[in-house]
Design a protein around this motif. Structure first.
Motif, short mmCIF file in Angstrom:
data_model
loop_
_atom_site.label_atom_id
_atom_site.label_comp_id
_atom_site.label_asym_id
_atom_site.label_seq_id
_atom_site.Cartn_x
_atom_site.Cartn_y
_atom_site.Cartn_z
N SER A 68 21.32 -39.80 -12.64
CA SER A 68 21.43 -40.76 -13.74
C SER A 68 20.35 -40.46 -14.79
CB SER A 68 21.30 -42.18 -13.20
OG SER A 68 20.17 -42.28 -12.36
N LYS A 84 12.73 -36.85 -15.72
CA LYS A 84 12.94 -38.18 -15.16
C LYS A 84 11.73 -38.72 -14.42
CE LYS A 84 16.31 -39.47 -12.70
NZ LYS A 84 17.32 -40.48 -12.75
N HIS A 116 14.08 -48.46 -7.04
CA HIS A 116 15.22 -48.07 -7.85
C HIS A 116 15.79 -49.24 -8.61
CE1 HIS A 116 17.88 -44.33 -7.20
NE2 HIS A 116 17.93 -44.68 -8.46
N GLU A 160 26.63 -46.37 -9.91
CA GLU A 160 26.80 -44.97 -9.55
C GLU A 160 27.91 -44.78 -8.52
OE1 GLU A 160 24.14 -46.77 -9.45
OE2 GLU A 160 22.53 -45.86 -10.60
N ASN A 181 18.10 -41.82 -16.58
CA ASN A 181 17.07 -42.83 -16.83
C ASN A 181 15.74 -42.30 -16.33
OD1 ASN A 181 18.74 -43.38 -14.24
ND2 ASN A 181 16.69 -44.13 -13.76
N SER A 204 19.86 -47.71 -14.18
CA SER A 204 20.61 -46.57 -14.73
C SER A 204 21.19 -46.91 -16.10
CB SER A 204 21.75 -46.21 -13.78
OG SER A 204 21.22 -45.84 -12.54
N ARG A 226 11.35 -37.71 -11.36
CA ARG A 226 12.05 -37.94 -10.09
C ARG A 226 11.36 -37.18 -8.96
NH1 ARG A 226 17.88 -39.10 -9.05
NH2 ARG A 226 18.68 -37.95 -7.28
MG MG Z 1 19.73 -42.62 -10.22
#
Ligand code: MG
Ligand code: AMP
Length: 329
Positions: free
Chosen positions: A144, A58, A231, A181, A146, A152, A60
């Motif tokens: 999520s 991701k 985000h 979410e 994405n 998302s 992330r």
């Molecule tokens: Mg997320």
């Protein structure tokens, strides 16, 4: 890596495909799967190497902890210290779009909880998600599905566009039901805190708990690290329009912009996506962002009423609209 994309009937999921997907998770791989909120990117939550792959796929930030997904409430017992109030919340709201943050036990690897002392748990209300978690036989860590920072995914095609070549398998069970979410509530201390509004309404939770939910202040250690980051943002500008106020587009032509919302648009836009309820608005928000970002200069989004899902929707809209002002990643 070659990504396998498989269709799975949500009401009658093929046990052979589910078994294969569960095997991928048990062996430390990544499977994207549908939940009722958005599509998730799952790995064995108890396997630190597998969890690291989620962050890498991701992009992330590693201090943004993951939610552990369960198929039965009893599975919480080895993972967290759940007091009687937490157990009552599980009984009342699971399966469903409510994530509970609780004091973690040592069984939950530090990487899964982003180095925090707490862990976040949820039991999704989707037949494919439950069957997959049950067959995997472990809690499934799943943010999520994405690329980090993007809206998302509410369908498998979006997951494919963001993550093909980075995950082992994508299970396609069509569009999701909720579209934003889960609501994240921290019940690790006496005062329950609403860390992220989402698919479960604040009113329902407060009615059940009999007390208002607090919100984390700037100094609090009890906060959702994920809410710091950029985000949910499309690549074009997002401007919020409050119904009843004049539209301020700063010299831009509305014909070059798109509109999303519930009311009659305040100008003649190039494209208008109108929703018949706050729930439908929430379901269509992220897909709308992605559909409109390729064709228009920007998107005007209507500020929804606060009630019910409206609070979660406001949160997503705010983040998308102020994307550049939040911390980058
Ligand atoms: Mg997320
Ligand atoms: P996502 O999986 O992308 O929907 O994001 C999960 C959200 O839950 C993020 O905002 C995380 O920061 C939050 N979260 C997960 N675990 C914890 C935790 N232990 N404490 C506080 N927030 C958490």
């Amino acid at each position: 890596m070659r990504t396998l994309r498989l269709e799975l009937d949500p009401w009658n999921p093929d046990p052979v495909i589910l078994g294969e997907a569960a095997g991928v998770i048990r062996h430390g791989g990544l499977v994207a799967f549908p939940t009722e909120t958005v599509y998730g990117l799952g790995a064995n939550a108890l396997d630190p190497e597998a969890v690291k792959k989620i962050y890498a796929a991701k992009g992330r930030p590693s201090d943004n902890p993951l939610i552990l997904h369960l198929s039965r409430p009893e599975q919480a017992e080895p993972l967290v210290h759940a007091d009687e109030r937490a157990q009552r919340l599980m009984t009342a709201f699971w399966p469903g779009p409510l994530t509970l943050v609780l004091k973690a036990k040592d069984t939950v690897p530090s990487v899964t909880r982003g180095g925090l002392e707490t862990a976040a748990l949820r039991m999704p209300d989707h037949p494919v998600a439950s069957a997959l978690i049950e067959a995997a036989g472990c809690p499934v860590a799943a943010p999520s599905a994405n690329a980090s920072g993007r809206p998302s995914p509410t369908d498998a095609q979006t997951v494919w566009e963001d993550l093909q070549g980075r995950v082992d398998m994508i299970l396609d069970s069509g569009p999701v039901r909720v579209g934003i979410e889960s609501t994240v509530v921290d019940v690790s201390a006496e005062r329950p805190l609403l860390l992220r509004p989402g698919g479960m309404s604040r009113e329902a939770l407060e009615g059940f708990l009999g007390v208002p939910l607090g919100v984390p202040d700037g100094q609090s250690k009890r906060r959702s690290p994920g809410t710091r980051y950029r985000h949910y943002a499309p690549v074009i500008s997002v401007k919020v329009w409050v119904p009843g106020t004049p539209l301020a587009l700063e010299g831009e032509a509305p014909g070059d912009w798109a509109f999303m919302g519930l009311s009659e648009p305040p100008a003649h836009f190039g494209r208008a996506l109108r929703f018949t309820s706050v729930e439908n608005y929430a379901r269509g928000l992220f897909a709308g962002f992605r559909a409109l970002e390729t064709a228009w200069r920007g998107i005007v989004v209507e500020w929804p009423p606060e009630k019910g899902m409206g609070l979660g929707l406001r949160d997503r809209i705010c983040r998308a609209a102020s994307a550049g002002k939040l911390e980058g990643q």
